[in-house]
Design a protein around this motif. Structure first.
Motif, PDB file in Angstrom:
ATOM      1  N   PHE A 124       6.575   8.011  -8.188  1.00  0.00           N
ATOM      2  CA  PHE A 124       5.735   6.825  -8.024  1.00  0.00           C
ATOM      3  C   PHE A 124       4.254   7.186  -8.097  1.00  0.00           C
ATOM      4  O   PHE A 124       3.449   6.434  -8.667  1.00  0.00           O
ATOM      5  CB  PHE A 124       6.075   6.128  -6.710  1.00  0.00           C
ATOM      6  CG  PHE A 124       7.479   5.593  -6.665  1.00  0.00           C
ATOM      7  CD1 PHE A 124       7.876   4.595  -7.537  1.00  0.00           C
ATOM      8  CD2 PHE A 124       8.406   6.114  -5.783  1.00  0.00           C
ATOM      9  CE1 PHE A 124       9.183   4.107  -7.522  1.00  0.00           C
ATOM     10  CE2 PHE A 124       9.704   5.642  -5.744  1.00  0.00           C
ATOM     11  CZ  PHE A 124      10.095   4.634  -6.623  1.00  0.00           C
ATOM     12  N   ASP A 128       1.683   5.688 -10.947  1.00  0.00           N
ATOM     13  CA  ASP A 128       0.402   5.086 -10.590  1.00  0.00           C
ATOM     14  C   ASP A 128      -0.738   5.749 -11.354  1.00  0.00           C
ATOM     15  O   ASP A 128      -1.543   5.076 -12.024  1.00  0.00           O
ATOM     16  CB  ASP A 128       0.199   5.221  -9.075  1.00  0.00           C
ATOM     17  CG  ASP A 128      -1.014   4.453  -8.583  1.00  0.00           C
ATOM     18  OD1 ASP A 128      -2.113   4.693  -9.102  1.00  0.00           O
ATOM     19  OD2 ASP A 128      -0.867   3.635  -7.661  1.00  0.00           O
ATOM     20  N   LYS A 177       8.530  -2.534  -2.387  1.00  0.00           N
ATOM     21  CA  LYS A 177       7.324  -1.748  -2.622  1.00  0.00           C
ATOM     22  C   LYS A 177       7.033  -1.639  -4.113  1.00  0.00           C
ATOM     23  O   LYS A 177       5.869  -1.716  -4.545  1.00  0.00           O
ATOM     24  CB  LYS A 177       7.473  -0.359  -2.012  1.00  0.00           C
ATOM     25  CG  LYS A 177       7.431  -0.329  -0.492  1.00  0.00           C
ATOM     26  CD  LYS A 177       7.510   1.108   0.009  1.00  0.00           C
ATOM     27  CE  LYS A 177       7.452   1.157   1.537  1.00  0.00           C
ATOM     28  NZ  LYS A 177       7.537   2.557   2.039  1.00  0.00           N
ATOM     29  N   ARG A 181       3.845  -2.859  -6.386  1.00  0.00           N
ATOM     30  CA  ARG A 181       3.151  -1.944  -7.304  1.00  0.00           C
ATOM     31  C   ARG A 181       3.042  -2.573  -8.693  1.00  0.00           C
ATOM     32  O   ARG A 181       2.003  -2.443  -9.361  1.00  0.00           O
ATOM     33  CB  ARG A 181       3.909  -0.618  -7.366  1.00  0.00           C
ATOM     34  CG  ARG A 181       3.231   0.443  -8.211  1.00  0.00           C
ATOM     35  CD  ARG A 181       4.031   1.739  -8.255  1.00  0.00           C
ATOM     36  NE  ARG A 181       4.203   2.319  -6.932  1.00  0.00           N
ATOM     37  CZ  ARG A 181       5.346   2.322  -6.258  1.00  0.00           C
ATOM     38  NH1 ARG A 181       6.451   1.784  -6.790  1.00  0.00           N
ATOM     39  NH2 ARG A 181       5.423   2.879  -5.068  1.00  0.00           N
ATOM     40  N   ARG A 184       0.199  -4.912  -8.814  1.00  0.00           N
ATOM     41  CA  ARG A 184      -1.103  -4.239  -8.770  1.00  0.00           C
ATOM     42  C   ARG A 184      -1.429  -3.543 -10.084  1.00  0.00           C
ATOM     43  O   ARG A 184      -2.575  -3.588 -10.549  1.00  0.00           O
ATOM     44  CB  ARG A 184      -1.096  -3.228  -7.625  1.00  0.00           C
ATOM     45  CG  ARG A 184      -2.350  -2.388  -7.493  1.00  0.00           C
ATOM     46  CD  ARG A 184      -2.367  -1.610  -6.183  1.00  0.00           C
ATOM     47  NE  ARG A 184      -1.161  -0.826  -5.986  1.00  0.00           N
ATOM     48  CZ  ARG A 184      -0.978   0.413  -6.455  1.00  0.00           C
ATOM     49  NH1 ARG A 184      -1.941   0.995  -7.170  1.00  0.00           N
ATOM     50  NH2 ARG A 184       0.142   1.082  -6.215  1.00  0.00           N
TER      51      ARG A 184
END
Length: 328
Positions: A124, A128, A177, A181, A184
């Motif tokens: 993750f 990102d 979660k 993400r 975002r």
């Protein structure tokens, strides 16, 4: 409502791959003629099925797809260097005339991470950083980036994308979660429509919308794709009889991976709650339910292991002729 198909280029290793790909290309060309909106490629490494790589597949599909959107559904981004992905998808964006979508996910198969020497616990964080770095590189300006996983010093890509700012980014996510993400980091959440929990999609649409607002994005403006399994025949009984044995075989193959064993154990629940096998009338009703939840781009696998191409194409044709008009 838009409609797209998963190219689903996965085949038993012992079978003729070139023959399968020839059939697939013919099916995609038919989908373009019938007015489908998009086509999506698959990414796996060292798979128990022969799975041609998605970037090569997209390049092969560009001249066969008319004005369809072409994307990855999904690319296992933590297994790639973001500079590589930025260059490849800028190139594909140019080659396709701006029709490409970068669909990404974190991955789940332990053997894939082991093959690349990557700790799955970092996936993750890598996702990102990769997306932030890719977007910076797509500006075409020199980028200096220092992260936990990736670093660049005054670097710029050799091919700038045709689309200003780069292709759209869709993020596949199956947990709370991860959905946050996706809101975002992405331009869309590519929602999995195969949860046996009937409340999964509406619950997580609410999570996604709240996260969009927190990120300063307007929920009314984002595309809302959902991936499902679908087969259309004149009657629901015929659809189930023709499709179910092949779907069961494919899901049993996926279940050889520990993370997906639940799909074998709960296959009957998947059939009832998530596999859209039916007549045009039944499919109009069930797709209408997904539209009410908020989705506006239905992407489906049109066939499964061992299904004859003529059956896949008959389903696509009937669906286009009798289901499209209810949503367009």
């Amino acid at each position: 409502m838009k409609f797209g198909i998963m190219a689903s280029h996965q085949y038993p290793h012992e079978e003729d791959l070139r023959a399968h790909l020839s059939d697939l290309f013919g099916t995609v060309e038919l989908a373009a003629e019938l007015g489908y909106d998009s086509v999506w490629t698959i990414n796996h490494f060292q798979s128990n099925l022969a799975t041609p790589q998605p970037i090569s597949m997209i390049a092969s599909l560009i001249p066969r797809t008319g004005d369809m959107t072409i994307g990855t559904g999904i690319l296992l981004l933590p297994l790639f260097h973001p500079a590589h992905v930025a260059e490849e998808f800028a190139t594909l964006d140019q080659l396709s005339g701006g029709r490409v979508v970068l669909g990404v996910g974190a991955g789940y198969r332990e053997n894939e991470f082991a093959a690349f020497g990557i700790d799955p616990a970092t996936r993750f964080g890598r996702l990102d950083e990769s997306l932030r770095l890719i977007r910076e590189l797509w500006t075409g300006e020199p980028v200096t980036f220092s992260g936990k996983h990736f670093s660049l010093e005054d670097a710029s890509i050799g091919v700038r994308p045709l689309t200003p700012g780069g292709p759209p980014v869709w993020v596949g996510a199956g947990g709370t979660k991860a959905v946050r993400r996706a809101a975002r980091l992405g331009d869309a959440w590519y929602a999995p429509g195969n949860s046996p929990n009937p409340s999964f999609l509406p619950d997580h649409v609410a999570v996604y919308d709240a996260a969009l607002l927190e990120a300063g994005k307007d929920p009314a403006t984002v595309e809302r794709p959902v991936g499902v399994e679908l087969y259309c025949a004149p009657t629901t009984e015929q659809a189930v009889a023709e499709a179910l044995p092949h779907a069961r075989r494919e899901y049993s193959t996926y279940a050889e991976y520990p993370a997906l064993r639940w799909q074998r154990d709960r296959f009957d629940e998947l059939v009832v709650n998530t596999l859209l096998l039916g007549s045009p009338e039944d499919l109009v009703r069930r797709i209408g339910e997904l539209r009410e939840v908020g989705f506006n781009h239905l992407i489906f696998r049109p066939g499964w292991l061992g299904m004859p191409p003529e059956k896949v194409r008959a389903s696509l044709r009937l669906f286009a002729e009798e289901v499209f008009p209810a949503f367009r």
